[in-house]
Design an enzyme around this catalytic site. Sequence first.
Site, mmCIF file in Angstrom:
data_model
loop_
_atom_site.group_PDB
_atom_site.id
_atom_site.type_symbol
_atom_site.label_atom_id
_atom_site.label_comp_id
_atom_site.label_asym_id
_atom_site.label_seq_id
_atom_site.Cartn_x
_atom_site.Cartn_y
_atom_site.Cartn_z
ATOM 1 N N ASP A 183 0.830 -1.206 0.000
ATOM 2 C CA ASP A 183 0.000 0.000 0.000
ATOM 3 C C ASP A 183 0.867 1.259 0.000
ATOM 4 O OD1 ASP A 183 -2.304 1.483 0.064
ATOM 5 O OD2 ASP A 183 -2.778 1.059 2.163
ATOM 6 N N ASN A 207 -10.476 -2.871 -6.724
ATOM 7 C CA ASN A 207 -9.687 -1.864 -7.442
ATOM 8 C C ASN A 207 -10.296 -1.444 -8.786
ATOM 9 O OD1 ASN A 207 -6.455 -3.079 -6.250
ATOM 10 N ND2 ASN A 207 -7.686 -1.382 -5.480
HETATM 11 C C1 FPP Z 1 -1.369 0.314 -3.562
HETATM 12 O O1 FPP Z 1 -1.038 1.659 -3.658
HETATM 13 C C2 FPP Z 1 -0.900 -0.415 -4.721
HETATM 14 C C3 FPP Z 1 -1.672 -0.964 -5.699
HETATM 15 C C4 FPP Z 1 -3.139 -0.902 -5.715
HETATM 16 C C5 FPP Z 1 -1.076 -1.650 -6.823
HETATM 17 C C6 FPP Z 1 0.147 -2.414 -6.474
HETATM 18 C C7 FPP Z 1 0.777 -2.935 -7.667
HETATM 19 C C8 FPP Z 1 2.088 -2.924 -7.882
HETATM 20 C C9 FPP Z 1 3.067 -2.369 -6.920
HETATM 21 C C10 FPP Z 1 2.665 -3.514 -9.111
HETATM 22 C C11 FPP Z 1 1.972 -4.759 -9.530
HETATM 23 C C12 FPP Z 1 2.850 -5.535 -10.347
HETATM 24 C C13 FPP Z 1 2.558 -6.728 -10.866
HETATM 25 C C14 FPP Z 1 3.618 -7.495 -11.513
HETATM 26 C C15 FPP Z 1 1.214 -7.332 -10.823
HETATM 27 P P1 FPP Z 1 -2.214 2.709 -3.779
HETATM 28 O O2 FPP Z 1 -2.379 3.067 -5.207
HETATM 29 O O3 FPP Z 1 -3.436 2.165 -3.111
HETATM 30 O O4 FPP Z 1 -1.584 3.888 -2.963
HETATM 31 P P2 FPP Z 1 -2.373 4.981 -2.121
HETATM 32 O O5 FPP Z 1 -3.160 4.247 -1.066
HETATM 33 O O6 FPP Z 1 -1.271 5.798 -1.560
HETATM 34 O O7 FPP Z 1 -3.235 5.725 -3.096
#
Ligand code: FPP
Length: 246
Positions: free
Chosen positions: A23, A71
């Site tokens: 996260d 998501n």
């Molecule tokens: C959370 O940060 C992250 C995600 C929803 C996506 C995570 C995915 C990756 C790191 C890469 C995936 C790679 C592969 C190979 C499948 P957020 O966007 O929720 O952050 P925030 O809460 O600060 O907005």
Amino acid sequence: MVDHPHNKKTIDLVPDHVAVIMDGNGRWAQKLGKERKEGHQEGMEAIRRVTVRASQRGVKVLTLYAFSTENWKRPPQEVKFLMQLPVTFFDRFVPELQENNVKVNMIGFRKNVPGPTRKSIEKAIDQTKDNTGMILNFAFNYGGRAEIIEATKSVIDKVLSGELNKKEVTEETLQAELLTNSIAPYDNVDLLIRSSGEQRLSNFLLWQNAYSEFYFSKLYWPDFTGDIFDEALLDYQSRSRRYGAI
Ligand code: FPP
């Protein structure tokens, strides 16, 4: 036994199954005045660092929450970008996964995942299928409640067809229908890590986290390192797991 670089403590009790809620990519980007995309890009680098470290430490399964069934509610542009990430990730990193003898697996609902994304994951699974080291398990289009419902339906089908009788509906027979049957015998999570300071489960591996230990880090996911992963392992081994007993 592995020497710990920071503080000379030793990691000698390694959890078999570590699951991570990665996260804070968006907030990391915001903090630096960058676009959210760049946070996800850097998030991939963190995946790389943690995968290599976990595999060196002897973790059997590393499950990463990469895209949840919730998501899809994000703006279409961001969903599109997130769907592109596995393609980029595997294009770049499959050779490194091979070098580390890492085997790719996926848990999640494949329908609804766009063709190119699904194909890139399936290709990586195929390319690494003979590797015998750590399983890198991507939870992609994954939701814990939906998983339990689908498993329940499978059990019902088996009861209706006479393959199982009602008395045989047990924790074991239900667990065998969960998506995590693909990582058996390590279905259950030993250590759950969440970054970014949030402290909730967000529909992640609801059944499998029944007895896991939780480790929360305030760092945003792109700032997560192998050494922080070691900190989590050290913390884990100091816990006393009693599974309801005393
Ligand atoms: C959370 O940060 C992250 C995600 C929803 C996506 C995570 C995915 C990756 C790191 C890469 C995936 C790679 C592969 C190979 C499948 P957020 O966007 O929720 O952050 P925030 O809460 O600060 O907005």
